[in-house]
Design an enzyme around this catalytic site. Sequence first.
Site, PDB file in Angstrom:
ATOM      1  N   LYS A 112     -14.042  17.424  12.068  1.00 48.47           N
ATOM      2  CA  LYS A 112     -14.931  17.201  13.065  1.00 48.47           C
ATOM      3  C   LYS A 112     -15.213  18.480  13.629  1.00 48.47           C
ATOM      4  O   LYS A 112     -14.573  19.326  14.261  1.00 48.47           O
ATOM      5  CB  LYS A 112     -14.180  16.393  14.055  1.00 48.47           C
ATOM      6  N   GLU A 136      -5.611  -4.275   0.278  1.00 45.18           N
ATOM      7  CA  GLU A 136      -5.951  -4.877   1.348  1.00 45.18           C
ATOM      8  C   GLU A 136      -7.057  -5.910   1.025  1.00 45.18           C
ATOM      9  O   GLU A 136      -7.235  -7.052   1.766  1.00 45.18           O
ATOM     10  CB  GLU A 136      -6.196  -4.368   2.840  1.00 45.18           C
ATOM     11  N   THR A 155       0.919  -1.187   0.078  1.00 44.06           N
ATOM     12  CA  THR A 155      -0.059  -0.060   0.128  1.00 44.06           C
ATOM     13  C   THR A 155       0.868   1.279   0.087  1.00 44.06           C
ATOM     14  O   THR A 155       1.808   1.142   0.693  1.00 44.06           O
ATOM     15  CB  THR A 155      -0.946  -0.063   1.236  1.00 44.06           C
ATOM     16  N   TRP A 197     -19.563  15.231  12.369  1.00 43.95           N
ATOM     17  CA  TRP A 197     -18.620  15.055  11.419  1.00 43.95           C
ATOM     18  C   TRP A 197     -18.895  15.706  10.051  1.00 43.95           C
ATOM     19  O   TRP A 197     -20.304  15.558   9.325  1.00 43.95           O
ATOM     20  CB  TRP A 197     -18.425  13.401  10.949  1.00 43.95           C
TER      21      TRP A 197
HETATM   22  P1  ADP Z   1      -3.511   3.842  -0.633  1.00 42.51           P
HETATM   23  O1  ADP Z   1      -3.847   3.736   0.855  1.00 42.51           O
HETATM   24  O2  ADP Z   1      -2.218   3.322  -0.934  1.00 42.51           O
HETATM   25  O3  ADP Z   1      -4.208   4.882  -1.301  1.00 42.51           O
HETATM   26  P2  ADP Z   1      -5.308   1.770  -1.783  1.00 42.51           P
HETATM   27  O4  ADP Z   1      -5.103   2.162  -3.335  1.00 42.51           O
HETATM   28  O5  ADP Z   1      -5.493   0.488  -1.400  1.00 42.51           O
HETATM   29  O6  ADP Z   1      -4.435   2.459  -1.007  1.00 42.51           O
HETATM   30  O7  ADP Z   1      -6.464   2.839  -1.579  1.00 42.51           O
HETATM   31  C1  ADP Z   1      -7.630   2.207  -0.809  1.00 42.51           C
HETATM   32  C2  ADP Z   1      -8.362   3.470  -0.086  1.00 42.51           C
HETATM   33  O8  ADP Z   1      -9.158   4.412  -1.469  1.00 42.51           O
HETATM   34  C3  ADP Z   1      -9.790   3.025   0.412  1.00 42.51           C
HETATM   35  O9  ADP Z   1      -9.620   2.719   1.637  1.00 42.51           O
HETATM   36  C4  ADP Z   1     -10.705   4.256   0.180  1.00 42.51           C
HETATM   37  O10 ADP Z   1     -10.308   5.264   1.225  1.00 42.51           O
HETATM   38  C5  ADP Z   1     -10.153   4.833  -1.088  1.00 42.51           C
HETATM   39  N1  ADP Z   1     -11.144   4.300  -2.161  1.00 42.51           N
HETATM   40  C6  ADP Z   1     -11.166   3.538  -2.912  1.00 42.51           C
HETATM   41  N2  ADP Z   1     -12.232   3.432  -3.725  1.00 42.51           N
HETATM   42  C7  ADP Z   1     -13.079   4.534  -3.529  1.00 42.51           C
HETATM   43  C8  ADP Z   1     -14.098   4.855  -3.618  1.00 42.51           C
HETATM   44  N3  ADP Z   1     -14.888   4.453  -4.899  1.00 42.51           N
HETATM   45  N4  ADP Z   1     -14.767   6.014  -3.292  1.00 42.51           N
HETATM   46  C9  ADP Z   1     -14.308   6.536  -2.130  1.00 42.51           C
HETATM   47  N5  ADP Z   1     -13.119   5.970  -1.785  1.00 42.51           N
HETATM   48  C10 ADP Z   1     -12.452   5.058  -2.305  1.00 42.51           C
END
Ligand code: ADP
Length: 536
Positions: A425, A316, A173, A430
Site C-alpha cells: 500500500k 476451500e 489449508t 495498491w
Molecule cells: P494455502 O493458503 O494453504 O496456500 P491453497 O493451496 O488453498 O492454500 O492456496 C490458495 C491460494 O493460492 C489462493 O487463495 C490464491 O492466493 C493462490 N492461488 C492459487 N492459484 C493461483 C493462481 N493461478 N494465481 C494466483 N494465485 C493463486
Amino acid sequence: MFGGMQDYELRVPRLIDHAEREHGGREIVSYWADGTTTRTSWAGIARDARKLAQALEKLRVKRGDRVATLAMNHSRHLVAWYGAIGMGGVIHTINPRLFDEQLVYIANHAEDKVLLYDKVFQPIVDRLRTQWTSIEHYVCFDDRQFEEMIAREDGNYAWVEGPEREPCMLCYTSGTTGNPKGVLYEHRSSVIHALTEISPACFDLSTSSVALPIVPMFHAAAWGLPFASAIAGLKLVYSAVNDPTVLCTLMNEEKVTHSAGVPTVWLAMFQYMDATGKKPEHLKIVTIGGSAAPRAMIERLMRMGIRVGHAWGMTETSPIGTIGSPPAHWDELDFDAQVDLVCKQGRVPFGVELRVVNDDDEVQPRDGVSSGRLQIRGPWVIKRYFQDAAGDCIDRDAWFDTGDVAVLHPCGTMQITDRSKDVIKSGGEWISSVELENAAVGCAGVAEAAAIGVRHPKWDERPLLLVVRKEGSEVTADDIQTHLANHVAKWWLPDEILFVESLPHTATGKLLKTALREQYRDHQLATATAPPLAQA
Ligand code: ADP
C-alpha cells in the site's frame, strides 16, 4: 412434488464403479521411491479398495471416521482414497511437508483413527507418534504391510450407501498464519466438481488421455484429479518422486498427454530441459495453479505447442474456482495476446459465481480495472471449517471471501492481482506484489523474486524486491530495474533490490511472505530520508 426421474445419490464410490465397469483395463502406473515401476488398472484399484474397506472395518473404523494418509502419489494411495471413502469413512490427506507442530495439531484436530504412510515418512511417524492422541493403527504402504493387510480380504464388499451430503474427505489449508483449518468435502460436492473438471473448458479429460498429475495427493484434494480421472477412465501415471529426470522420462515412456502442478515444478523441468536437451514429447495440456504462473513459463510451454490451463482455486473451493481455456476468438489473437490471456486466471465453470467488492463491500463492475476482494460461491465452495466454533465462514448470501484481490474483465476472465495481505500500500494506492515478482522473473538471470511492502515515512509502504540469481548469473539491480521499467508503472518500481541466497517457502511451495515481512520489518529503505515510523 417429485419428478419422474430415478434416485441416484451422487456418491464417490459410483466413480470407481464406473471406472471399473467401463474402463477396467485402463492402466494406473506407479513409479516408486525405490526406483521400481508397477502397473495396475482401474479394475485393480476397485478390487483393492474393496479389500481395504473390509480391512478398515476390521480395524473398527466406523462411518464418518477419519482415515489419514501421509504419502506421495502412487496407486496404493489411490486405493486408500476409494477404500476409506467406500466404507463410509473420510479420507484425510496430510501434507508431510508441514512443520511438526502443524502435523500434530492437524491429526489430533481431525481425530484420525488410522494412518497409512510411506516409508520415507517413517521418521515423522517415529517422532510424532506419542503426540498423536487419536491414531490407533499405523500401516506402512511399503514393506508389504499394506499389501498383506488387504491380501487377507476377499474383496466381496458392497460400498456403504447413504445421502450424498455426507462427508468423504478432509483437507487442511496450510495456514501461513494461525492454526491450519480443515475443509470437509462431501460426496456430492466432490462428484459435481469432478464432473466439471473433465470438460473441454477445464482439464479436457477422456479415456484417451494419459495424465501424470504432479500435484501431490495431499495438496488441496489433489485438485480433484483422482475423482475426475475415474469419470474419464483415463490412464494415470503417478510418480512418488518429484524429480524432473524421472518425470520427463515417465512422460515420454508412458506418452503422457496431460499434466498438472504448481509453477515451481515447471521451473525444475525447464532447468532439466536446458541441461539435457530433452523434453516431454507428447504433452498436450498442462494445468498450472496454486500460485500465479509467470509469463515466461506460460510462453515457453505454449511455444512447445502445449495448451496451458492457468487455474485459480484454493482448498476451500475443492479447489477449482477458475481455469483458462481458448475463447471463441482465440485464433484471431496474435501469439502475444494469447499469452496475455493465459496469464490471467481464466473463467468460472458452471456452478461457480464470482464477484469483486471494495472496502465498503460494494460490488465492483466487471470492467477489468476495478479491483477489490474476490468472493466466491457455489456447490463445491466451503460453508464452514471443520469443527470450527466460529460457525459459518460465508455471508448471508453465501459469499465466501477468498482473501485474494482481483479484477473481473468484461468477458468474465478473472485476474488475481494479489493476496489481500500481500498488496503493497503505497500512498493510498495498491501495488501488486505478484505482478512485480512475475515481471522480475522475466528478467534474464533471475531465478526467483519476492516483493514485500516495507514501511516508508512518506508513502506508508514501498516495495522491496528480494532476488535469487540463477546459478552463474551476475545480473545487477540496475539490469532488473531496467527490465521492470518496461513492464510495470514507474511508481511501482522497487525502492531497493536485495540479492539473497534463497527465499522461504510454505509447505505447499509458495513464497512465505509473512516470514519475509517479519525479517525485513525494520529494514530501512535507501529512499527513506526520514527515520522509519515508530513500530505499532
Ligand atoms: P494455502 O493458503 O494453504 O496456500 P491453497 O493451496 O488453498 O492454500 O492456496 C490458495 C491460494 O493460492 C489462493 O487463495 C490464491 O492466493 C493462490 N492461488 C492459487 N492459484 C493461483 C493462481 N493461478 N494465481 C494466483 N494465485 C493463486
